[in-house]
Design a protein around this motif. Structure first.
Motif, PDB file in Angstrom:
ATOM      1  N   THR A   1      61.267 116.112  -1.164  1.00  0.00           N
ATOM      2  CA  THR A   1      60.172 115.838  -1.860  1.00  0.00           C
ATOM      3  C   THR A   1      59.858 116.091  -3.225  1.00  0.00           C
ATOM      4  O   THR A   1      58.776 115.718  -3.761  1.00  0.00           O
ATOM      5  CB  THR A   1      58.990 116.655  -0.894  1.00  0.00           C
TER       6      THR A   1
ATOM      7  N   ASN B   1      55.791 109.637  -0.369  1.00  0.00           N
ATOM      8  CA  ASN B   1      55.056 109.771   0.922  1.00  0.00           C
ATOM      9  C   ASN B   1      54.026 110.317   1.043  1.00  0.00           C
ATOM     10  O   ASN B   1      53.207 110.248   2.184  1.00  0.00           O
ATOM     11  CB  ASN B   1      56.266 110.239   1.743  1.00  0.00           C
ATOM     12  N   GLN B   2      53.742 111.428   0.482  1.00  0.00           N
ATOM     13  CA  GLN B   2      52.610 112.399   0.873  1.00  0.00           C
ATOM     14  C   GLN B   2      51.567 112.723  -0.464  1.00  0.00           C
ATOM     15  O   GLN B   2      51.905 111.934  -1.328  1.00  0.00           O
ATOM     16  CB  GLN B   2      52.910 113.871   1.166  1.00  0.00           C
TER      17      GLN B   2
ATOM     18  N   ASN C   1      45.255 106.712  -5.542  1.00  0.00           N
ATOM     19  CA  ASN C   1      45.747 106.328  -4.299  1.00  0.00           C
ATOM     20  C   ASN C   1      45.972 104.710  -4.575  1.00  0.00           C
ATOM     21  O   ASN C   1      44.811 103.819  -4.691  1.00  0.00           O
ATOM     22  CB  ASN C   1      44.751 106.487  -2.982  1.00  0.00           C
TER      23      ASN C   1
ATOM     24  N   LYS D   1      59.562 100.345   5.714  1.00  0.00           N
ATOM     25  CA  LYS D   1      59.625 101.819   5.706  1.00  0.00           C
ATOM     26  C   LYS D   1      61.111 102.298   6.577  1.00  0.00           C
ATOM     27  O   LYS D   1      61.632 102.996   5.903  1.00  0.00           O
ATOM     28  CB  LYS D   1      58.498 102.429   6.423  1.00  0.00           C
TER      29      LYS D   1
ATOM     30  N   GLY E   1      54.285 106.113   2.235  1.00  0.00           N
ATOM     31  CA  GLY E   1      53.528 106.028   3.416  1.00  0.00           C
ATOM     32  C   GLY E   1      52.855 104.799   3.662  1.00  0.00           C
ATOM     33  O   GLY E   1      52.524 103.674   2.651  1.00  0.00           O
ATOM     34  N   TYR E   2      52.615 104.355   4.925  1.00  0.00           N
ATOM     35  CA  TYR E   2      51.695 103.274   5.425  1.00  0.00           C
ATOM     36  C   TYR E   2      50.783 103.620   6.451  1.00  0.00           C
ATOM     37  O   TYR E   2      50.839 104.723   7.108  1.00  0.00           O
ATOM     38  CB  TYR E   2      52.745 102.007   5.664  1.00  0.00           C
ATOM     39  N   GLN E   3      49.690 102.633   6.627  1.00  0.00           N
ATOM     40  CA  GLN E   3      48.678 103.020   7.866  1.00  0.00           C
ATOM     41  C   GLN E   3      48.005 101.871   7.934  1.00  0.00           C
ATOM     42  O   GLN E   3      47.772 100.841   7.093  1.00  0.00           O
ATOM     43  CB  GLN E   3      48.023 104.244   7.491  1.00  0.00           C
TER      44      GLN E   3
ATOM     45  N   ASN F   1      48.485  97.255   8.739  1.00  0.00           N
ATOM     46  CA  ASN F   1      48.996  98.212   7.964  1.00  0.00           C
ATOM     47  C   ASN F   1      49.448  97.601   6.675  1.00  0.00           C
ATOM     48  O   ASN F   1      49.721  96.623   6.170  1.00  0.00           O
ATOM     49  CB  ASN F   1      50.490  98.377   8.536  1.00  0.00           C
TER      50      ASN F   1
ATOM     51  N   ARG G   1      50.431 102.833   1.115  1.00  0.00           N
ATOM     52  CA  ARG G   1      49.494 103.802   0.213  1.00  0.00           C
ATOM     53  C   ARG G   1      50.586 104.706  -0.668  1.00  0.00           C
ATOM     54  O   ARG G   1      51.304 105.450  -0.295  1.00  0.00           O
ATOM     55  CB  ARG G   1      48.607 104.652   1.102  1.00  0.00           C
ATOM     56  N   GLN G   2      50.612 104.379  -1.822  1.00  0.00           N
ATOM     57  CA  GLN G   2      51.289 104.842  -2.893  1.00  0.00           C
ATOM     58  C   GLN G   2      50.954 105.823  -3.655  1.00  0.00           C
ATOM     59  O   GLN G   2      49.803 105.678  -4.272  1.00  0.00           O
ATOM     60  CB  GLN G   2      52.289 103.836  -3.637  1.00  0.00           C
TER      61      GLN G   2
END
Length: 493
Positions: A84, A91-92, A411, A442, A454-456, A463, A466-467
């Motif tokens: 991380t 990702n977070q 975001n 991904k 990440g994605y959503q 989808n 989100r970077q």
């Protein structure tokens, strides 16, 4: 060997332990700190669960292992964990590694104390007081209360519990029987911890009323007013409103002044979940996003996110100076909080928390703040905004990239449209097919180990990525690589 003879010598070999620590710290420095932050190394070494179980040999056996084998196990744990702190981990809401904060975390673990009484944690009781006061000052309060909590979700639950006690102090002893049907309000974009907190505290998720938002994900104050009036007409008792500063997906900031006016008019507790966006208060350029936060009754703020403090560092801040936390949660356990101690027992702050044992979360932030200063932390925040501005400009410039909306915060939400779908926006299968692109990319990036993002889905939107960039070691080259890699991995989809 007779039991009495065991007690004639220590039960641990200190010299061997110190030697193991020296070697383990070297592994930590080489494998986690150096390689973990090296852009030429993988972000993750993906393995399927069964393969990973076999590689790690997780079984616990009756006999111990030699130090050499244990050090190999340390290397394996680091090797197969997600890095991380890597410059290409996006990702977070947290990422990166600050060396001063890490030193604070290591000292905290070594001292292994609990933040409940001055007698066992004198340094950290005083330190927590100073750090929380500084955070409250940034919110705009000259006094108040607070504690560090195990995460922003728990901070939000503290707010709900304290608000309930404030309105209905008899509920502490009599429970739900003493209460009318309660109602709380938050936006449709709020964090799921509000729903979880309502369930956990016995308020019930049916009594969480989700208020409409505008196209950017901000709560609409007029909709809040309507919802409060509707709930009152149905016979429920409104008591709590949660506004959000920095929603998880879109990064939206609710209009705090308008919401505060409504809370004041109806006599409701006003909580601001600024777990994500709170650190913008450090920057004179961006603190306007939280205009009105000083009118809140309570605030949740997670410095472990944007400031790279390290997990976890979550503050629950109160404007109240009447000892509300203590009255709400205090139990007066006489084996910890004896009133006849030889020092000022007001420094025994642990009784105002729900926990008994509570880890020290202030040192890493305090040491980082000492190293960087408030100005250095502000530059860290402003650098994160600069990353996002650069990426947004590039996304708009490049073929196949499409912003979901112009970012207000850090975001960055966007779709990658592969060549096979370009120019087909009117086709009935366009959006279903586009929704499969982000998950496929991904999977490819994780199997390759090149980066993580990440994605959503979001409402009716399929989808999208989100970077988030909070790691201060990230450079323009890393940002260009990120967009290039998305394109490489999705070109043939």
């Amino acid at each position: 060997m007779a039991e009495s003879s065991w007690l004639e010598r220590p039960g641990l070999d200190k010299a061997a332990g110190e030697e193991f620590l020296r070697e383990a710290f070297q592994v930590l420095l080489d494998e986690a700190v150096r390689k973990g932050t090296d852009v030429t190394e993988k972000v993750c070494d993906w393995k399927e669960p069964q393969e990973l179980r076999e590689l790690l040999d997780l079984e616990l056996r009756s006999s111990g292992e030699l130090p050499e084998r244990l050090l190999e196990r340390c290397r394996d744990v680091i090797r197969y964990s997600v890095k991380t702190c890597h410059p290409r981990f996006f990702n977070q809401l947290f990422s990166g590694l600050d060396h001063h904060a890490l030193a604070g975390r290591l000292i905290t673990e070594t001292l292994n104390t609990s933040q409940y009484t001055y007698e066992i944690a004198p340094v950290f009781v005083l330190m927590e007081e100073v750090v929380l006061a500084k955070l409250r000052e940034l919110v705009g309060w000259s006094s108040g209360d607070g504690i560090f909590c195990p995460g922003g979700s728990i901070s939000n639950m503290y707010a709900m519990n304290v608000a309930r006690f404030h309105h209905f102090p008899e509920s502490r002893q009599k429970g739900s029987w003493a209460l009318p049907r309660l109602a709380l309000f938050t936006s449709r974009e709020s964090h799921y911890s509000i729903q979880k907190g309502a369930a956990f505290l016995g308020i019930g998720t049916d009594n969480v009323h989700l208020v409409g938002t505008d196209e950017r994900g901000k709560m609409i104050p007029e909709e809040l007013e309507k919802e409060i009036q509707r709930v009152k007409a149905e016979g429920a008792k409104p008591f709590f409103v949660c506004a959000t500063c920095g929603t998880t997906v879109l990064g939206a900031f609710d209009p705090l002044d308008g919401i505060a006016d409504i809370c004041q008019r109806h006599g409701l507790w006003f909580h601001v979940d600024a777990a994500w966006g709170g650190s913008a208060l450090l920057s004179s350029k961006h603190r306007h996003l939280l205009t009105g936060i000083e009118r809140a009754d309570s605030v949740a703020w997670n410095p472990h996110k944007m400031l790279t403090v390290g997990l976890q560092c979550s503050a629950f801040l109160l404007r109240d100076t009447s000892g509300l936390l203590q009255r709400c949660h205090g139990a007066g356990a006489t084996y910890l909080f004896q009133p006849d101690k030889f020092y000022d027992v007001t420094y025994d702050t642990g009784d105002k928390t729900l926990q008994c044992g509570r880890r020290v979360d202030c040192l890493k932030l305090w040491l980082l703040w000492k190293a960087a200063g408030t100005e250095g932390l502000a530059r860290r925040v402003e650098r994160a905004f600069a990353y996002t501005r650069y990426l947004a400009k590039e996304v708009k410039r490049r073929d196949g990239f499409q912003l979901v909306l112009e970012p207000e915060f850090i975001n960055l939400c966007f779709w990658f449209v592969p060549p096979s779908l370009r120019g087909r926006e009117g086709s009935p299968d366009y959006w279903p097919r586009l929704g499969k692109v982000a998950p496929a990319i991904k999977e490819r990036m994780m199997r390759k180990g090149s980066m993580m993002v990440g994605y959503q889905p979001h409402g009716a939107r399929v989808n999208f990525f989100r970077q988030i960039v909070t790691n201060p070691t990230v450079t323009k080259d890393d940002l260009d690589f990120f967009l290039d890699e998305i394109e490489r991995l999705g070109q043939d989809l």
